[in-house]
Structure formats: structure tokens, C-alpha cells
Design an enzyme around this catalytic site. Structure first.
Site, PDB file in Angstrom:
ATOM      1  N   HIS A  55       0.848  -1.215   0.000  1.00  8.15           N
ATOM      2  CA  HIS A  55       0.000   0.000   0.000  1.00  8.15           C
ATOM      3  C   HIS A  55       0.871   1.248   0.000  1.00  8.15           C
ATOM      4  O   HIS A  55       1.505   1.578   0.991  1.00  8.15           O
ATOM      5  CB  HIS A  55      -0.920   0.001   1.222  1.00  8.15           C
ATOM      6  CG  HIS A  55      -1.946   1.087   1.170  1.00  8.15           C
ATOM      7  ND1 HIS A  55      -3.282   0.855   0.962  1.00  8.15           N
ATOM      8  CD2 HIS A  55      -1.830   2.444   1.266  1.00  8.15           C
ATOM      9  CE1 HIS A  55      -3.942   1.998   0.939  1.00  8.15           C
ATOM     10  NE2 HIS A  55      -3.073   2.978   1.126  1.00  8.15           N
ATOM     11  N   HIS A  57       1.464   5.429  -2.016  1.00  2.00           N
ATOM     12  CA  HIS A  57       0.969   6.523  -2.870  1.00  2.00           C
ATOM     13  C   HIS A  57       2.162   7.159  -3.570  1.00  2.00           C
ATOM     14  O   HIS A  57       2.744   8.119  -3.057  1.00  2.00           O
ATOM     15  CB  HIS A  57       0.207   7.564  -2.043  1.00  2.00           C
ATOM     16  CG  HIS A  57      -1.050   7.024  -1.452  1.00  2.00           C
ATOM     17  ND1 HIS A  57      -2.284   7.204  -2.038  1.00  2.00           N
ATOM     18  CD2 HIS A  57      -1.264   6.266  -0.352  1.00  2.00           C
ATOM     19  CE1 HIS A  57      -3.212   6.589  -1.311  1.00  2.00           C
ATOM     20  NE2 HIS A  57      -2.621   6.016  -0.278  1.00  2.00           N
ATOM     21  N   GLN A 150      -9.606   9.506  -4.906  1.00  6.06           N
ATOM     22  CA  GLN A 150      -9.295  10.132  -3.606  1.00  6.06           C
ATOM     23  C   GLN A 150     -10.459  10.953  -3.038  1.00  6.06           C
ATOM     24  O   GLN A 150     -10.707  10.963  -1.840  1.00  6.06           O
ATOM     25  CB  GLN A 150      -8.063  11.032  -3.757  1.00  6.06           C
ATOM     26  CG  GLN A 150      -7.738  11.917  -2.566  1.00  6.06           C
ATOM     27  CD  GLN A 150      -7.068  11.163  -1.432  1.00  6.06           C
ATOM     28  OE1 GLN A 150      -5.907  10.812  -1.504  1.00  6.06           O
ATOM     29  NE2 GLN A 150      -7.828  10.903  -0.361  1.00  6.06           N
ATOM     30  N   HIS A 208      -9.271   1.768   0.079  1.00  7.13           N
ATOM     31  CA  HIS A 208      -9.120   2.444   1.358  1.00  7.13           C
ATOM     32  C   HIS A 208     -10.465   2.255   2.046  1.00  7.13           C
ATOM     33  O   HIS A 208     -11.489   2.724   1.540  1.00  7.13           O
ATOM     34  CB  HIS A 208      -8.863   3.927   1.147  1.00  7.13           C
ATOM     35  CG  HIS A 208      -7.480   4.251   0.692  1.00  7.13           C
ATOM     36  ND1 HIS A 208      -7.000   3.882  -0.530  1.00  7.13           N
ATOM     37  CD2 HIS A 208      -6.468   4.910   1.323  1.00  7.13           C
ATOM     38  CE1 HIS A 208      -5.748   4.300  -0.644  1.00  7.13           C
ATOM     39  NE2 HIS A 208      -5.398   4.927   0.467  1.00  7.13           N
ATOM     40  N   GLU A 211     -11.041   4.140   6.977  1.00  7.52           N
ATOM     41  CA  GLU A 211      -9.847   4.783   7.553  1.00  7.52           C
ATOM     42  C   GLU A 211     -10.305   5.928   8.436  1.00  7.52           C
ATOM     43  O   GLU A 211     -10.240   7.101   8.076  1.00  7.52           O
ATOM     44  CB  GLU A 211      -8.901   5.292   6.451  1.00  7.52           C
ATOM     45  CG  GLU A 211      -7.564   5.785   7.024  1.00  7.52           C
ATOM     46  CD  GLU A 211      -6.621   6.357   5.984  1.00  7.52           C
ATOM     47  OE1 GLU A 211      -6.998   6.424   4.803  1.00  7.52           O
ATOM     48  OE2 GLU A 211      -5.501   6.754   6.376  1.00  7.52           O
ATOM     49  N   ASP A 307       2.483   3.151   2.897  1.00  8.44           N
ATOM     50  CA  ASP A 307       1.444   4.133   2.638  1.00  8.44           C
ATOM     51  C   ASP A 307       2.014   5.472   2.149  1.00  8.44           C
ATOM     52  O   ASP A 307       1.714   5.909   1.052  1.00  8.44           O
ATOM     53  CB  ASP A 307       0.560   4.333   3.883  1.00  8.44           C
ATOM     54  CG  ASP A 307      -0.786   4.993   3.569  1.00  8.44           C
ATOM     55  OD1 ASP A 307      -1.071   5.224   2.385  1.00  8.44           O
ATOM     56  OD2 ASP A 307      -1.548   5.275   4.511  1.00  8.44           O
ATOM     57  N   TRP A 313       0.565  13.700   4.107  1.00  9.03           N
ATOM     58  CA  TRP A 313       0.084  12.973   5.276  1.00  9.03           C
ATOM     59  C   TRP A 313       1.187  12.562   6.250  1.00  9.03           C
ATOM     60  O   TRP A 313       0.929  12.216   7.380  1.00  9.03           O
ATOM     61  CB  TRP A 313      -0.682  11.713   4.825  1.00  9.03           C
ATOM     62  CG  TRP A 313      -1.893  12.046   4.014  1.00  9.03           C
ATOM     63  CD1 TRP A 313      -3.143  12.338   4.509  1.00  9.03           C
ATOM     64  CD2 TRP A 313      -1.999  12.173   2.595  1.00  9.03           C
ATOM     65  NE1 TRP A 313      -3.999  12.615   3.466  1.00  9.03           N
ATOM     66  CE2 TRP A 313      -3.334  12.528   2.288  1.00  9.03           C
ATOM     67  CE3 TRP A 313      -1.089  12.020   1.538  1.00  9.03           C
ATOM     68  CZ2 TRP A 313      -3.781  12.730   0.974  1.00  9.03           C
ATOM     69  CZ3 TRP A 313      -1.532  12.224   0.234  1.00  9.03           C
ATOM     70  CH2 TRP A 313      -2.870  12.575  -0.035  1.00  9.03           C
TER      71      TRP A 313
HETATM   72 ZN   LIG Z   1      -3.406   5.038   1.357  1.00  6.52          ZN
END
Ligand SMILES: [Zn+2]
Length: 424
Positions: A55, A57, A150, A208, A211, A307, A313
Site C-alpha cells: 500500500h 501513494h 481520492q 481504502h 480509515e 502508505d 500525510w
Molecule cells: Zn493510502
């Protein structure tokens, strides 16, 4: 290539591994050396299959600080920040950052990555960029792409069409984000819509899912149900699943067997979950990671993902899946011998199952992809974030690092420091 004197993750010691034609030709003690083969002395170190990240991005990575940093540290401000950055993205910058990250990955022995790619920008700039990167890195890294809406496949105008266009362009997996849709009903509807699309196209699903810290976010239940209904068993992954941390125990005891029955894969992202979840709590603060030991005990395949690295993030990270395993072990309190070994599996073999990598693993006939780690066991590899002495892809060394040591000058003490210990 013949690698002499290695130990293996299953505990076998004093083994050799022979590579022929890019595949593993033999594993065993004291193999005969064919003529003109390159011999590498493994010095008793651990030879592991490569790390896999289930996982990630890659469209956002290495963008930390652009256009500003995340002040609240929450998931929602990260999403807003990514929205501010999107109009300024260029394909060149996306490609360059992704390639740089892949270099880091290779040096850390991470040779397969499943990356989500945002499909909400109608230009599909990031999709084009990462499809290009997927081809560029193919000789040394397997990059799998997930079409990720997203801003919500139902909530964002045009997102479903963009997602289908991304799949037409060659993106590998159907993504989703049900907890970000406007209502619980829309979230459930998005799961149904996206699973039906995957069934129609014969593609895997990786969403996702839940979350949040909201114990009533139960989209994973719908994901398991749709997986069953559409016959997608073994092809569907629920990523994050952090609401499970906060769920009522009775409900979790009903949910987990349903997930196992649907052969759902679960992916926790320990570094990010411990960073983003619990942000609305005062004290006590919830850890937010999903119920890893309980899922494993029920027979669910659980992987750990990185991630985020240096993005809206998360302000840390270096493509080191041993750091991910270490955080997962701490947060889930998986400190038994079996628990620590399971955390190593979560960043290697379990993630390979999530990605469905067919020729992965230390077995005769499989791809000669492996990492020589400066440690004597998987547990020690986690403890030391062991140096990646050699990284090998299809029998060719693609990265090497010197052993980690330090020179001491202390009276009556050895000259060099050694952080390894006899195996347990
Ligand atoms: Zn993610």
C-alpha cells in the site's frame, strides 16, 4: 551466481543458493559450484525474499512541504492539502519523484510496490506519469497501480468515468474510499459499484476502507459481502480498516469470520495509522491500527504497507519496510517470537500474496530475487533495520551496501562493534 553460507527466514542455516537463467536453480547445503559461476560469500547472513509494499501513494511521495505542511496532522487536512497541490503537478515532476523513490526502494531491498494513483483529476496526469514509471522501472521493480478516487467515486463529479478511463489506460486494480463518500449509504453504494466493475473487468479490488476512528464505519462488512456475492474471493483487499480498532468487540467477533470467509486480504499501515488516527482524541488516544493479531488468527492474510513517505500525510519515511514491520510489531504488541516473525512475513510473503506475485519466494523455479540482510534471523532484521548488503533481481546484483559497524577505541574492548546476537 552461487551464494554460499546463508541462513533463511525459516531458520535453516549454512545453506547455499544457486541461480541459473534468472531463477533459483537449487537451495541446499554445500551445493556443487558449476564452472564460471560468480560465487558470493554470504558469511552466514540472512537471505530473504525481497520486501514488498502492499500500500503506497507514489503520486504524492517526496512532495512534503508543497505547497505547505499539514498543520493539524489529520487525514482530512492531508486530503485538502493534496487538493491544493494537484493543480500545480506536472508530469515531469511526478515522474522524477517516483523514480527517485524507486531508487530508494531498490537500495532498501523493496522490489514490488502496489501504489494507489489518484484518478479524480480529469487530466489523469498522475495516471499517465505512473504508467510511464511502471514501464521504466519494470526491469528492477514491480509496480502495480490502483485506480484511486481520492475525493470519492460518487462524491467527486466525473470520478467514476475518470476511474474507468484509468483502467482502460492499463491501471491494474480498482480502488475506492467508501468512508469519504457523503453518507454511509453512498459509501456502501460505492463499494457495490466498484466491486461490480472489478467483476465485470476481471480485476482485483483494493479499497481504502474505514480509515477513521468511527466505530460505526462498517464498509468492510459490505466489502466482504460484495466479494462473496460476486465470487471475487482472494482478489479483494481492505486497506487501513482502522475503524476496526474502535469497534465494539461483539461486532468485531462477527465481522472477522465474515472477512475470512470472503478471503479478504487486510492491509494495515502502521506508521500512518499511528500518526493519523486518534487525532480527535484527547487522552487516552487510540492507536487506530486494525486488529492484526486477531485477523491473522482467523486465517486472514494481513500485510503491512508503508502508505506514505514525505507527502501531505507523513513527514518521515525512507522506503524501509523493516521500519514498517517494527512499528506494526510495537503498535499491535506482537512481541512473542511468533508475533515478531509474523511482522517480518507481513512485509514480505503476505504482501506478495496481496499483490498476487506469481514467481515470488525462495523456492526452486521462482525468480532469483532476494536480499542479503546483515542479520541472523528475521527478528534480528527488524530489531537492527538490518543493512541490505546485496539486493538481487533475476540473479543480478542491483544494489549493495557496506556492513554497518563502528570502530571503537575503548580500553580492553573489541575494535569493532557487532550488533548481532546468537539466534534465539
Ligand atoms: Zn493510502
Amino acid at each position: 551466481m552461487l551464494v554460499r553460507n546463508i541462513c533463511l527466514p525459516d531458520g535453516r542455516e549454512a545453506q547455499d543458493l544457486l541461480v541459473q537463467g534468472g531463477r533459483i536453480a537449487a537451495i541446499g547445503p554445500q551445493l556443487l559450484s558449476p564452472e564460471s559461476v560468480e560465487v558470493v560469500d554470504g558469511q552466514g547472513w540472512l537471505l530473504s525474499p525481497p520486501f514488498v509494499d502492499a500500500h503506497f501513494h507514489m503520486d504524492a511521495t517526496l512532495s512534503y512541504g508543497l505547497p505547505r505542511v499539514n498543520a493539524s496532522g489529520t487525514l482530512l487536512e492531508g486530503i485538502a492539502l493534496w487538493g491544493e497541490l494537484k493543480p500545480h503537478l506536472t508530469q515531469e515532476a511526478l515522474v522524477e519523484r517516483a523514480l527517485q523513490y524507486c531508487d530508494w526502494a531498490v537500495a532498501k531491498g523493496l522490489l514490488a510496490v502496489r501504489s494507489h494513483v489518484d484518478v479524480c483529476d480529469p487530466r489523469l496526469l498522475a495516471v499517465e506519469a505512473l504508467l510511464h514509471v511502471r514501464e521504466r522501472v519494470r526491469p528492477y521493480l514491480d509496480l502495480q497501480l490502483v485506480a484511486f478516487p481520492q475525493d470519492g467515486v460518487l462524491r467527486a463529479p466525473g470520478a467514476f468515468d475518470n476511474l474507468k478511463r484509468a483502467l482502460d489506460m492499463g491501471v491494474d486494480v480498482v480502488g475506492g474510499i467508501p468512508h469519504f463518500e457523503r453518507t454511509m449509504q453512498d459509501g456502501a453504494a460505492s463499494v457495490k459499484l466498484l466491486c461490480e466493475l472489478a467483476a465485470e473487468r476481471g480485476l482485483p479490488v483494493d479499497m481504502h476502507c474505514d480509515e477513521s476512528d468511527d466505530p460505526l464505519s462498517r464498509h468492510v462488512e459490505t466489502l466482504a459481502y460484495e466479494t462473496q456475492r460476486l465470487g471475487l474471493q482472494g482478489r479483494v483487499t481492505g486497506s487501513h480498516l482502522t475503524s476496526m480498532h474502535s469497534m465494539d468487540n461483539y461486532y468485531a467477533s462477527k465481522l472477522i469470520p465474515l472477512m475470512a470467509e470472503a478471503q479478504l486480504h487486510a492491509v494495515a499501515n502502521p506508521l500512518i495509522n499511528i500518526t493519523l488516527q486518534g487525532r480527535h482524541d484527547s487522552y487516552p488516544k487510540r492507536r487506530g491500527m486494525t486488529r492484526v493479531p486477531e485477523l491473522l488468527a482467523a486465517g486472514v492474510n494481513v500485510g503491512f504497507g508503508h502508505d506514505c513517505v514525505l507527502d501531505p500525510w507523513y513527514s518521515m519515511g525512507s522506503a524501509d519496510m523493516l521500519e514498517v514491520a517494527s512499528m506494526g510489531m510495537h503498535v499491535a504488541q506482537m512481541t512473542s517470537q511468533a508475533g515478531m516473525r509474523a511482522c517480518f512475513d507481513a512485509v514480505t510473503v503476505n504482501n506478495a500474496r496481496v499483490l498476487g506475485l506469481p514467481d515470488y519466494g525462495l523456492e526452486v523455479g521462482k525468480n532469483a530475487d532476494f536480499v542479503l540482510l546483515q542479520s541472523r534471523s528475521p527478528i534480528e532484521a527488524i530489531r537492527l533495520r538490518a543493512q541490505r548488503l546485496l539486493v538481487v533481481r533475476r540473479g543480478r546484483i542491483i544494489s549493495a551496501s557496506p556492513p554497518a559497524t563502528a570502530r571503537l577505541s575503548l580500553p580492553g574492548r573489541p575494535e569493532r562493534i557487532d550488533w548481532t546476537m546468537p539466534t534465539f
